[in-house]
Design a protein around this motif. Structure first.
Motif, PDB file in Angstrom:
ATOM      1  N   PHE A 190     103.598  19.197 112.420  1.00  0.00           N
ATOM      2  CA  PHE A 190     103.035  19.755 113.647  1.00  0.00           C
ATOM      3  C   PHE A 190     101.607  19.265 113.859  1.00  0.00           C
ATOM      4  CE2 PHE A 190     106.356  22.610 112.335  1.00  0.00           C
ATOM      5  CZ  PHE A 190     107.043  22.859 113.515  1.00  0.00           C
ATOM      6  N   VAL A 191     101.292  19.030 115.099  1.00  0.00           N
ATOM      7  CA  VAL A 191      99.945  18.668 115.535  1.00  0.00           C
ATOM      8  C   VAL A 191      99.562  19.650 116.627  1.00  0.00           C
ATOM      9  CG1 VAL A 191      98.590  16.923 116.758  1.00  0.00           C
ATOM     10  CG2 VAL A 191     100.153  16.228 114.939  1.00  0.00           C
ATOM     11  N   GLN A 210      95.226  26.601 107.607  1.00  0.00           N
ATOM     12  CA  GLN A 210      94.900  25.210 107.331  1.00  0.00           C
ATOM     13  C   GLN A 210      96.076  24.367 106.854  1.00  0.00           C
ATOM     14  OE1 GLN A 210      91.310  24.905 104.987  1.00  0.00           O
ATOM     15  NE2 GLN A 210      90.261  26.461 106.179  1.00  0.00           N
ATOM     16  N   ALA A 211      97.164  24.998 106.472  1.00  0.00           N
ATOM     17  CA  ALA A 211      98.334  24.227 106.037  1.00  0.00           C
ATOM     18  C   ALA A 211      99.379  24.091 107.136  1.00  0.00           C
ATOM     19  CB  ALA A 211      98.959  24.883 104.807  1.00  0.00           C
ATOM     20  N   SER A 212      99.046  24.529 108.356  1.00  0.00           N
ATOM     21  CA  SER A 212     100.059  24.599 109.412  1.00  0.00           C
ATOM     22  C   SER A 212     100.195  23.310 110.211  1.00  0.00           C
ATOM     23  CB  SER A 212      99.734  25.743 110.372  1.00  0.00           C
ATOM     24  OG  SER A 212      98.464  25.538 110.976  1.00  0.00           O
ATOM     25  N   GLY A 213      99.194  22.453 110.199  1.00  0.00           N
ATOM     26  CA  GLY A 213      99.247  21.254 111.027  1.00  0.00           C
ATOM     27  C   GLY A 213      98.656  20.045 110.352  1.00  0.00           C
ATOM     28  N   GLU A 214      98.970  18.885 110.912  1.00  0.00           N
ATOM     29  CA  GLU A 214      98.538  17.623 110.321  1.00  0.00           C
ATOM     30  C   GLU A 214      97.328  17.032 111.026  1.00  0.00           C
ATOM     31  OE1 GLU A 214     100.719  13.397 109.448  1.00  0.00           O
ATOM     32  OE2 GLU A 214     101.849  15.237 109.050  1.00  0.00           O
ATOM     33  N   ALA A 215      97.112  17.416 112.284  1.00  0.00           N
ATOM     34  CA  ALA A 215      95.988  16.872 113.034  1.00  0.00           C
ATOM     35  C   ALA A 215      95.681  17.801 114.208  1.00  0.00           C
ATOM     36  CB  ALA A 215      96.281  15.453 113.528  1.00  0.00           C
ATOM     37  N   GLN A 292      96.397   8.257 132.371  1.00  0.00           N
ATOM     38  CA  GLN A 292      97.046   7.285 131.506  1.00  0.00           C
ATOM     39  C   GLN A 292      96.140   6.908 130.335  1.00  0.00           C
ATOM     40  OE1 GLN A 292     100.215   6.346 131.701  1.00  0.00           O
ATOM     41  NE2 GLN A 292      99.914   5.233 129.785  1.00  0.00           N
ATOM     42  N   LEU A 293      94.845   6.817 130.585  1.00  0.00           N
ATOM     43  CA  LEU A 293      93.899   6.541 129.506  1.00  0.00           C
ATOM     44  C   LEU A 293      93.853   7.695 128.511  1.00  0.00           C
ATOM     45  CD1 LEU A 293      90.997   4.915 131.560  1.00  0.00           C
ATOM     46  CD2 LEU A 293      92.495   3.772 129.930  1.00  0.00           C
ATOM     47  N   LEU A 294      93.940   8.931 129.008  1.00  0.00           N
ATOM     48  CA  LEU A 294      93.992  10.092 128.125  1.00  0.00           C
ATOM     49  C   LEU A 294      95.211  10.013 127.218  1.00  0.00           C
ATOM     50  CD1 LEU A 294      93.283  13.005 127.190  1.00  0.00           C
ATOM     51  CD2 LEU A 294      94.532  13.829 129.204  1.00  0.00           C
ATOM     52  N   ILE A 295      96.344   9.668 127.790  1.00  0.00           N
ATOM     53  CA  ILE A 295      97.564   9.531 127.000  1.00  0.00           C
ATOM     54  C   ILE A 295      97.400   8.468 125.926  1.00  0.00           C
ATOM     55  CG2 ILE A 295      99.990   8.831 127.102  1.00  0.00           C
ATOM     56  CD1 ILE A 295     100.031  10.062 129.960  1.00  0.00           C
ATOM     57  N   GLN A 296      96.797   7.345 126.293  1.00  0.00           N
ATOM     58  CA  GLN A 296      96.593   6.266 125.327  1.00  0.00           C
ATOM     59  C   GLN A 296      95.670   6.694 124.194  1.00  0.00           C
ATOM     60  OE1 GLN A 296      95.266   2.815 127.496  1.00  0.00           O
ATOM     61  NE2 GLN A 296      97.140   2.668 128.710  1.00  0.00           N
ATOM     62  N   ARG A 297      94.622   7.469 124.518  1.00  0.00           N
ATOM     63  CA  ARG A 297      93.691   7.944 123.490  1.00  0.00           C
ATOM     64  C   ARG A 297      94.411   8.866 122.503  1.00  0.00           C
ATOM     65  NH1 ARG A 297      89.044   4.824 123.469  1.00  0.00           N
ATOM     66  NH2 ARG A 297      87.997   4.854 125.488  1.00  0.00           N
ATOM     67  N   VAL A 298      95.170   9.813 123.029  1.00  0.00           N
ATOM     68  CA  VAL A 298      95.873  10.757 122.160  1.00  0.00           C
ATOM     69  C   VAL A 298      96.954  10.045 121.355  1.00  0.00           C
ATOM     70  CG1 VAL A 298      97.348  12.805 122.121  1.00  0.00           C
ATOM     71  CG2 VAL A 298      95.369  12.722 123.639  1.00  0.00           C
ATOM     72  N   ARG A 299      97.682   9.175 122.011  1.00  0.00           N
ATOM     73  CA  ARG A 299      98.741   8.445 121.316  1.00  0.00           C
ATOM     74  C   ARG A 299      98.166   7.594 120.183  1.00  0.00           C
ATOM     75  NH1 ARG A 299     101.767   3.068 123.559  1.00  0.00           N
ATOM     76  NH2 ARG A 299     103.055   2.675 121.716  1.00  0.00           N
ATOM     77  N   GLY A 300      97.075   6.899 120.454  1.00  0.00           N
ATOM     78  CA  GLY A 300      96.457   6.074 119.420  1.00  0.00           C
ATOM     79  C   GLY A 300      95.925   6.901 118.260  1.00  0.00           C
ATOM     80  N   PHE A 301      95.352   8.060 118.580  1.00  0.00           N
ATOM     81  CA  PHE A 301      94.835   8.944 117.532  1.00  0.00           C
ATOM     82  C   PHE A 301      95.964   9.410 116.621  1.00  0.00           C
ATOM     83  CE2 PHE A 301      94.364  13.477 116.394  1.00  0.00           C
ATOM     84  CZ  PHE A 301      93.339  13.361 115.461  1.00  0.00           C
ATOM     85  N   LEU A 302      97.079   9.841 117.213  1.00  0.00           N
ATOM     86  CA  LEU A 302      98.212  10.307 116.416  1.00  0.00           C
ATOM     87  C   LEU A 302      98.806   9.170 115.592  1.00  0.00           C
ATOM     88  CD1 LEU A 302     100.023  12.643 118.984  1.00  0.00           C
ATOM     89  CD2 LEU A 302      98.451  13.287 117.149  1.00  0.00           C
ATOM     90  N   LYS A 303      98.852   7.997 116.165  1.00  0.00           N
ATOM     91  CA  LYS A 303      99.422   6.851 115.457  1.00  0.00           C
ATOM     92  C   LYS A 303      98.620   6.514 114.207  1.00  0.00           C
ATOM     93  CE  LYS A 303     102.055   3.172 114.992  1.00  0.00           C
ATOM     94  NZ  LYS A 303     103.476   3.287 114.616  1.00  0.00           N
ATOM     95  N   GLN A 304      97.304   6.677 114.268  1.00  0.00           N
ATOM     96  CA  GLN A 304      96.444   6.276 113.166  1.00  0.00           C
ATOM     97  C   GLN A 304      96.107   7.407 112.200  1.00  0.00           C
ATOM     98  OE1 GLN A 304      95.609   3.132 112.536  1.00  0.00           O
ATOM     99  NE2 GLN A 304      96.829   2.542 114.323  1.00  0.00           N
TER     100      GLN A 304
END
Length: 330
Positions: A190-191, A210-215, A292-304
């Motif tokens: 979960f994020v 603190q153990a409930s999510g990954e990011a 669309q830029l917001l989506i890219q920022r969040v997607r990139g953050f989760l990916k890394q």
């Protein structure tokens, strides 16, 4: 003649006064045992009973959302869950890829709903295309309390102590109910993502669980009215997970708030340089689609910064016959 007219007028006045006195005598008198002014409407004569509807902005907002989703043939996304004996709405979208990474729990801002167009709807609809299911939760409207809103930083001693947000118990119970529901569908990771005051709830929930999510992703975070920006910023010190802090630096106040959050991140015991703070204004200034830029920022953050970094998809097998002509026999 004038005397007769004057006498007649006096007689008419006296008659009208006596009639008024008779009418007043028929009205029930307010006594300690019969106070009609304090009698509830439900106890009055049924012929005079009226139904009064108390305004319920959130209820109306949610009903309008349901109607809108039904018109768009998206009613299947609606899930009604229960927390502390009260039902609440969530919008669920499963991952549409072959390898689901987990679920993003999304919290909207005050006086909004789980499909709010500013940031919530774009993210909850786009992330399933990148291996994440999304759970957008109805957050109760914040009731302004009698305590004055704090505008200055409190005593900086012991500023890592837990804080209390409005409706915190109810909101936290809803988050946990949504997590439990997702786990029944084999979701394990979960994020948390929040927008404005919803970001404060997401931050505080992860700080207390603190153990409930990954990011954690904070989108233009706002403090609720009963807490100062400084108090909210200090909660970042209690979160060890990677954090994306994407905000709009629109004035001196937001700049100071951002500075406090950055300082709190630097003071974390487990500092792995995984706190990313980005000002959204440069993205908006490009003239491109800011959503669309917001989506890219969040997607990139989760990916890394989640297990998704380990996700590798095999290259598709290519049938050359689709691209090359077969040799001609001569």
């Amino acid at each position: 003649m004038k005397k007769n007219n004057a006498l007649l007028n006096i007689i008419i006045v006296l008659l009208s006064l006596s009639a008024s006195a008779a009418l007043w005598a028929e009205e029930p008198q307010a006594t300690p045992g019969n106070n009609t002014a304090d009698t509830p409407i439900s106890e009055t004569n049924s012929a005079d009973k009226k139904d009064y509807i108390t305004p319920a902005p959130q209820t109306s907002r949610i009903e309008a959302l349901k109607a809108s989703l039904s018109i768009r043939r998206l009613g299947h996304q609606i899930q009604t869950l229960e927390a502390n004996g009260k039902p609440f709405l969530t919008l669920y979208k499963p991952s549409i890829t072959s390898s689901t990474q987990g679920c993003v729990v999304i919290l909207h801002s005050d006086n909004e709903h789980p499909d709010w167009p500013d940031a919530i709807a774009p993210l909850r609809n786009a992330l399933p295309e990148h291996s994440w299911c999304t759970l957008s939760i109805e957050v109760p409207d914040i009731v302004k309390r009698a305590a004055p809103v704090k505008t200055e930083a409190p005593n900086t001693e012991n500023n890592q102590q837990p804080i209390e947000l409005p409706n915190q118990t109810e909101v936290f119970a809803r988050i946990q109910a949504a997590i439990n529901k997702a786990k029944t569908e084999d979701v394990e990771t979960f994020v948390f993502l929040g927008y404005k005051t919803g970001a404060s709830y997401a931050l505080s929930f992860l700080a207390n669980n603190q153990a409930s999510g990954e990011a954690l992703a904070l989108i233009d975070i706002d403090a609720p009215p009963n807490l100062s920006n400084y108090e909210i910023a200090q909660q970042i010190r209690r979160v060890a997970q990677p954090i994306l802090d994407y905000y709009v630096n629109s004035n001196a106040g937001s700049d100071q708030f951002a500075t406090w959050r950055k300082q709190a991140a630097n003071q974390r015991t487990e500092n792995r340089n995984d706190y990313i703070q980005l000002d959204a204004l440069p993205d908006r200034a490009t003239g491109k689609d800011s959503k669309q830029l917001l989506i890219q920022r969040v997607r990139g953050f989760l990916k890394q910064n989640t297990r998704q970094i380990l996700q590798k998809k095999a290259l598709p097998s290519v049938k050359k016959g689709l691209f090359y002509e077969s040799p001609i026999n001569t």
